[in-house]
Design an enzyme around this catalytic site. Structure first.
Site, PDB file in Angstrom:
ATOM      1  N   GLY A  23      35.915   1.214 -78.367  1.00  0.00           N
ATOM      2  CA  GLY A  23      37.373   1.315 -78.392  1.00  0.00           C
ATOM      3  C   GLY A  23      37.725   2.708 -78.843  1.00  0.00           C
ATOM      4  N   LEU A  37      23.196   2.672 -78.086  1.00  0.00           N
ATOM      5  CA  LEU A  37      22.701   1.505 -77.360  1.00  0.00           C
ATOM      6  C   LEU A  37      22.919   0.225 -78.181  1.00  0.00           C
ATOM      7  CD1 LEU A  37      19.378   2.793 -75.710  1.00  0.00           C
ATOM      8  CD2 LEU A  37      21.491   2.148 -74.543  1.00  0.00           C
ATOM      9  N   LYS A  58      35.956   1.125 -85.162  1.00  0.00           N
ATOM     10  CA  LYS A  58      34.594   1.381 -85.661  1.00  0.00           C
ATOM     11  C   LYS A  58      34.690   1.564 -87.164  1.00  0.00           C
ATOM     12  CE  LYS A  58      34.244   6.359 -85.418  1.00  0.00           C
ATOM     13  NZ  LYS A  58      33.476   7.475 -84.929  1.00  0.00           N
ATOM     14  N   CYS A  64      39.515   7.792 -77.690  1.00  0.00           N
ATOM     15  CA  CYS A  64      38.851   8.730 -76.770  1.00  0.00           C
ATOM     16  C   CYS A  64      38.213   8.040 -75.571  1.00  0.00           C
ATOM     17  CB  CYS A  64      37.822   9.547 -77.516  1.00  0.00           C
ATOM     18  SG  CYS A  64      38.604  10.742 -78.591  1.00  0.00           S
TER      19      CYS A  64
HETATM   20  C1  UDX Z   1      33.887   9.671 -79.426  1.00  0.00           C
HETATM   21  C2  UDX Z   1      32.738  10.667 -79.174  1.00  0.00           C
HETATM   22  O1  UDX Z   1      31.569  10.216 -79.862  1.00  0.00           O
HETATM   23  C3  UDX Z   1      33.132  12.065 -79.635  1.00  0.00           C
HETATM   24  O2  UDX Z   1      32.090  12.990 -79.307  1.00  0.00           O
HETATM   25  C4  UDX Z   1      34.415  12.463 -78.921  1.00  0.00           C
HETATM   26  O3  UDX Z   1      34.839  13.735 -79.369  1.00  0.00           O
HETATM   27  C5  UDX Z   1      35.511  11.441 -79.148  1.00  0.00           C
HETATM   28  O4  UDX Z   1      35.061  10.137 -78.769  1.00  0.00           O
HETATM   29  P1  UDX Z   1      34.874   8.345 -81.537  1.00  0.00           P
HETATM   30  O5  UDX Z   1      35.900   7.778 -80.609  1.00  0.00           O
HETATM   31  O6  UDX Z   1      35.311   8.854 -82.866  1.00  0.00           O
HETATM   32  O7  UDX Z   1      34.111   9.575 -80.826  1.00  0.00           O
HETATM   33  O8  UDX Z   1      33.818   7.184 -81.803  1.00  0.00           O
HETATM   34  P2  UDX Z   1      32.255   6.897 -81.562  1.00  0.00           P
HETATM   35  O9  UDX Z   1      31.539   6.974 -82.833  1.00  0.00           O
HETATM   36  O10 UDX Z   1      31.722   7.688 -80.442  1.00  0.00           O
HETATM   37  O11 UDX Z   1      32.346   5.354 -81.135  1.00  0.00           O
HETATM   38  C6  UDX Z   1      33.145   4.939 -80.041  1.00  0.00           C
HETATM   39  C7  UDX Z   1      33.139   3.440 -79.891  1.00  0.00           C
HETATM   40  O12 UDX Z   1      31.903   2.998 -79.372  1.00  0.00           O
HETATM   41  C8  UDX Z   1      33.377   2.631 -81.170  1.00  0.00           C
HETATM   42  O13 UDX Z   1      34.264   1.572 -80.871  1.00  0.00           O
HETATM   43  C9  UDX Z   1      31.996   2.110 -81.523  1.00  0.00           C
HETATM   44  O14 UDX Z   1      32.047   0.907 -82.260  1.00  0.00           O
HETATM   45  C10 UDX Z   1      31.419   1.904 -80.146  1.00  0.00           C
HETATM   46  N1  UDX Z   1      29.942   1.955 -80.100  1.00  0.00           N
HETATM   47  C11 UDX Z   1      29.281   3.106 -80.426  1.00  0.00           C
HETATM   48  C12 UDX Z   1      29.241   0.842 -79.684  1.00  0.00           C
HETATM   49  O15 UDX Z   1      29.820  -0.215 -79.361  1.00  0.00           O
HETATM   50  N2  UDX Z   1      27.879   0.918 -79.597  1.00  0.00           N
HETATM   51  C13 UDX Z   1      27.189   2.047 -79.916  1.00  0.00           C
HETATM   52  O16 UDX Z   1      25.952   2.037 -79.802  1.00  0.00           O
HETATM   53  C14 UDX Z   1      27.913   3.177 -80.347  1.00  0.00           C
END
Ligand code: UDX
Length: 441
Positions: free
Chosen positions: A261, A254, A324, A264
């Site tokens: 980005g 949240l 990230k 995935c």
């Molecule tokens: C994600 C899923 O978490 C994982 O279970 C799946 O297998 C692959 O996709 P990942 O892409 O490595 O993993 O990144 P994740 O940590 O989930 O973050 C995804 C994006 O969301 C990042 O850009 C992160 O900065 C953003 N994010 C995450 C937010 O903007 N706010 C948040 O609260 C959480």
């Protein structure tokens, strides 16, 4: 057990290393000779914390090896993981060509009783199609080959940890042989406390889509809230803390900011939407999640414009370029989307990232990259935090203020405390919180 892993991307390589460290004999294979040659020398083709050390360790004890020769890799395999890429086609649908090709190679070279595990994120129904390919190619093995769906939930930046200590292991299969093989394979993880969930194949495939889409939905919900908080003079970080204190909601995912980005979420969301449409169900909620995600970059861009007026002749420092923290991955990075918008408006954009600068530069050649945060900030008219690397939280603010030509900070990940920023004399634009404009501006 003898295991072969096809594909040496993030999921494939982490899966190979994790299975080897569980005590299995693993052979990794890929059509990319360059990657295999690097891996044979114990070099990971991409950065992932702890991966290269684990890779070298498993190779040294002889549990892990790599080859481009798929027939040799498949000869003795009891289990074959398909971890090849499923990039998005122009229409958003997943491109499954590499998955189909892998199935053909397995059919020709696999042994009786092989369990084929679909690990790549694929649309529901792919396991059935895989089974069909295998049966066409090897009608003699009709009852011998089993396809199992075992979706991956690992996160980049903590993939090794996720693979060795997963919250849950999801297995979708049809036969006792399929389930039993997977139970044997993952027995050390289950003994260690991971939960094994067994379903049919389509359910497992769909569950993966549902998880990623729901997590993306949480992020977009927080970002839509941020837009409202900015207008209502409320603070989105406090609002989501209140939401998160309700165990039915949970605080994770949240965090409002520049949006999600990576390779995935954006791709999987589109693939899920296409899948729903193909199944005759319109799912506009997913489109809305994507729209709000794009809006998050645009809202940050608007703040930079609001602060600087005309962007030509302005120098803008971006802190964080990866999608990230703790990764060098810039695929679908919101930071680069923002950089692209700023460059289009004629600004000079200088990015700093602890690990991702080189990848960012090759993705976006117009971007200048600096080797330290100080170099990026020096003489910049505005600094924007795009990725929430821990280093940025502990930035020396007084020093930063001295380096910047104008003391303007747009905090795209809410890493700074607004009161502290105010005390240091910055014009501070947070995300989903009131903007502090110093009297001089
Ligand atoms: C994600 C899923 O978490 C994982 O279970 C799946 O297998 C692959 O996709 P990942 O892409 O490595 O993993 O990144 P994740 O940590 O989930 O973050 C995804 C994006 O969301 C990042 O850009 C992160 O900065 C953003 N994010 C995450 C937010 O903007 N706010 C948040 O609260 C959480």
């Amino acid at each position: 057990m003898n295991v072969t892993v096809m594909g040496t991307g993030h999921v494939g390589l982490v899966t190979s290393v994790a299975l080897a460290s569980l005590g299995h004999d693993v052979i990794g294979t890929d059509v990319d000779e360059k990657k295999i040659s690097l891996l044979q020398q114990g070099i990971s083709p991409f950065f992932e914390p702890g991966l290269e050390e684990a890779l070298v360790g498993e190779m040294e004890v002889g549990r892990l090896s790599f080859t481009v020769e798929a027939p040799r890799a498949l000869r003795d395999a009891e289990v074959v993981f398909i971890c090849v890429g499923t990039p998005a086609r122009a229409d958003g649908e997943a491109n499954l060509l590499a998955v189909e090709r892998s199935a053909s190679v397995i059919a020709v070279n696999g042994r009786d009783g092989t369990v084929v595990v679909e690990k790549s994120t694929v649309p529901a129904g792919t396991a059935e199609r895989l089974l069909r390919v295998l049966r066409f190619e090897r009608p003699d093995l009709i009852d011998e080959i089993e396809v199992v769906s075992n979706p991956e939930f690992l996160r980049e930046g903590q993939a090794v940890e996720d693979a060795l200590h997963p919250d849950r292991i999801l297995v979708g299969a049809r036969s006792v042989h399929g389930f039993e093989t997977m139970r044997r394979l993952f027995e050390p993880l289950v003994r260690d406390g991971s939960r094994l969930i067994e379903t049919d194949m389509a359910t497992a495939e769909l569950a993966k889509h549902a998880c990623n889409a729901f997590l993306a939905l949480k992020i977009s919900f927080a970002n839509a809230l941020a837009r409202i908080c900015e207008r209502a003079d409320a603070d989105v970080t406090a609002v989501v803390d209140v939401m998160g204190s309700d165990p039915r909601i949970g605080r994770a995912f949240l965090d409002a900011g520049l949006g999600y980005g990576g390779f995935c979420f954006p791709k999987d969301l589109q693939a899920f939407e296409r899948l729903a449409a193909r199944l005759g169900y319109d799912f506009p909620l997913l489109r809305e999640v994507e729209r709000i995600n794009g809006e998050a970059v645009e809202a940050t861009f608007d703040k930079v414009k609001d602060a600087l007026w005309n962007l030509e002749d302005k120098r803008i420092a971006l802190l964080g370029l990866s999608f990230k923290p703790n990764t060098d991955d810039v695929r679908f990075s919101p930071a680069l989307a923002l950089a692209g918008r700023l460059l289009d408006e004629g600004a000079t954009v200088v990015g700093y990232d602890p690990w991702a600068a080189a990848n960012a530069k090759s993705e976006l050649p117009g971007l200048e990259v600096a080797s330290t945060a100080d170099d990026a900030m020096e003489g910049a008219h505005c600094m924007v935090v795009c990725t929430d690397w821990d280093d940025f939280r502990s930035l020396d603010l007084r020093r930063a203020r001295g380096l910047l030509a104008h003391p303007i900070v747009v905090d795209g990940r809410n890493v700074f405390d607004p009161d502290k920023m105010k005390a240091e004399g910055f014009v501070y634009y947070g995300t989903g919180r009131a903007t502090h404009r110093a009297s001089a501006h």
